[in-house]
Design a protein around this motif. Structure first.
Motif, PDB file in Angstrom:
ATOM      1  N   VAL A  36      36.690  11.570 -25.473  1.00 13.04           N
ATOM      2  CA  VAL A  36      37.150  10.888 -26.687  1.00 13.04           C
ATOM      3  C   VAL A  36      38.565  11.343 -27.045  1.00 13.04           C
ATOM      4  O   VAL A  36      39.412  10.533 -27.435  1.00 13.04           O
ATOM      5  N   ASP A  37      38.834  12.630 -26.894  1.00 11.51           N
ATOM      6  CA  ASP A  37      40.133  13.198 -27.251  1.00 11.51           C
ATOM      7  C   ASP A  37      41.174  13.073 -26.138  1.00 11.51           C
ATOM      8  O   ASP A  37      42.332  13.459 -26.327  1.00 11.51           O
ATOM      9  N   GLY A  38      40.775  12.573 -24.964  1.00 16.43           N
ATOM     10  CA  GLY A  38      41.701  12.447 -23.837  1.00 16.43           C
ATOM     11  C   GLY A  38      42.098  13.780 -23.226  1.00 16.43           C
ATOM     12  O   GLY A  38      43.174  13.916 -22.659  1.00 16.43           O
ATOM     13  N   LYS A  39      41.220  14.767 -23.311  1.00 16.56           N
ATOM     14  CA  LYS A  39      41.552  16.126 -22.859  1.00 16.56           C
ATOM     15  C   LYS A  39      40.929  16.516 -21.515  1.00 16.56           C
ATOM     16  O   LYS A  39      41.390  17.454 -20.888  1.00 16.56           O
ATOM     17  N   GLY A  40      39.888  15.861 -21.105  1.00 21.21           N
ATOM     18  CA  GLY A  40      39.184  16.256 -19.889  1.00 21.21           C
ATOM     19  C   GLY A  40      39.719  15.575 -18.649  1.00 21.21           C
ATOM     20  O   GLY A  40      40.715  14.850 -18.696  1.00 21.21           O
ATOM     21  N   PRO A  41      39.057  15.808 -17.523  1.00 27.39           N
ATOM     22  CA  PRO A  41      39.476  15.150 -16.286  1.00 27.39           C
ATOM     23  C   PRO A  41      39.231  13.641 -16.368  1.00 27.39           C
ATOM     24  O   PRO A  41      38.386  13.179 -17.133  1.00 27.39           O
ATOM     25  N   CYS A  42      39.983  12.893 -15.594  1.00 21.58           N
ATOM     26  CA  CYS A  42      39.820  11.435 -15.547  1.00 21.58           C
ATOM     27  C   CYS A  42      38.436  11.090 -15.021  1.00 21.58           C
ATOM     28  O   CYS A  42      37.948  11.731 -14.095  1.00 21.58           O
ATOM     29  N   GLY A  43      37.835  10.093 -15.632  1.00 26.77           N
ATOM     30  CA  GLY A  43      36.520   9.637 -15.203  1.00 26.77           C
ATOM     31  C   GLY A  43      36.617   8.321 -14.457  1.00 26.77           C
ATOM     32  O   GLY A  43      37.639   7.637 -14.482  1.00 26.77           O
ATOM     33  N   ILE A  44      35.544   7.986 -13.777  1.00 22.29           N
ATOM     34  CA  ILE A  44      35.418   6.721 -13.049  1.00 22.29           C
ATOM     35  C   ILE A  44      34.172   6.038 -13.584  1.00 22.29           C
ATOM     36  O   ILE A  44      33.079   6.608 -13.529  1.00 22.29           O
TER      37      ILE A  44
END
Length: 76
Positions: A36-44
């Motif tokens: 939600v915060d755009g902080k983690g690794p990119c998802g698919i």
């Protein structure tokens, strides 16, 4: 019926949110919060599911590494 859990030849393994949380030692809700915060690794996105390429997780982890004690690589 027997299913093979090994990835197809040439395809990179994907981690589920649960796998990623377990690997990082954080609660599953933390992974959702990071998304939600755009902080983690990119998802698919795979249908309704979110998966994470192992290479994306490795790249993201490298970016999180401290360049010196208490400093992220972005704070050099």
């Amino acid at each position: 019926m027997e299913t093979d859990k090994t990835p197809a030849a040439g395809l990179e393994p994907l981690l589920s949110i649960e796998d990623l949380a377990d690997y990082l030692g954080v609660p599953i809700t933390t992974i959702y919060d990071w998304r939600v915060d755009g902080k983690g690794p990119c998802g698919i996105r795979v249908g309704r599911h979110v998966k994470f390429a192992v290479s994306d997780v490795r790249d993201w982890l490298a970016q999180q590494r401290e360049s010196a004690s208490g400093r992220t690589s972005e704070q050099r």
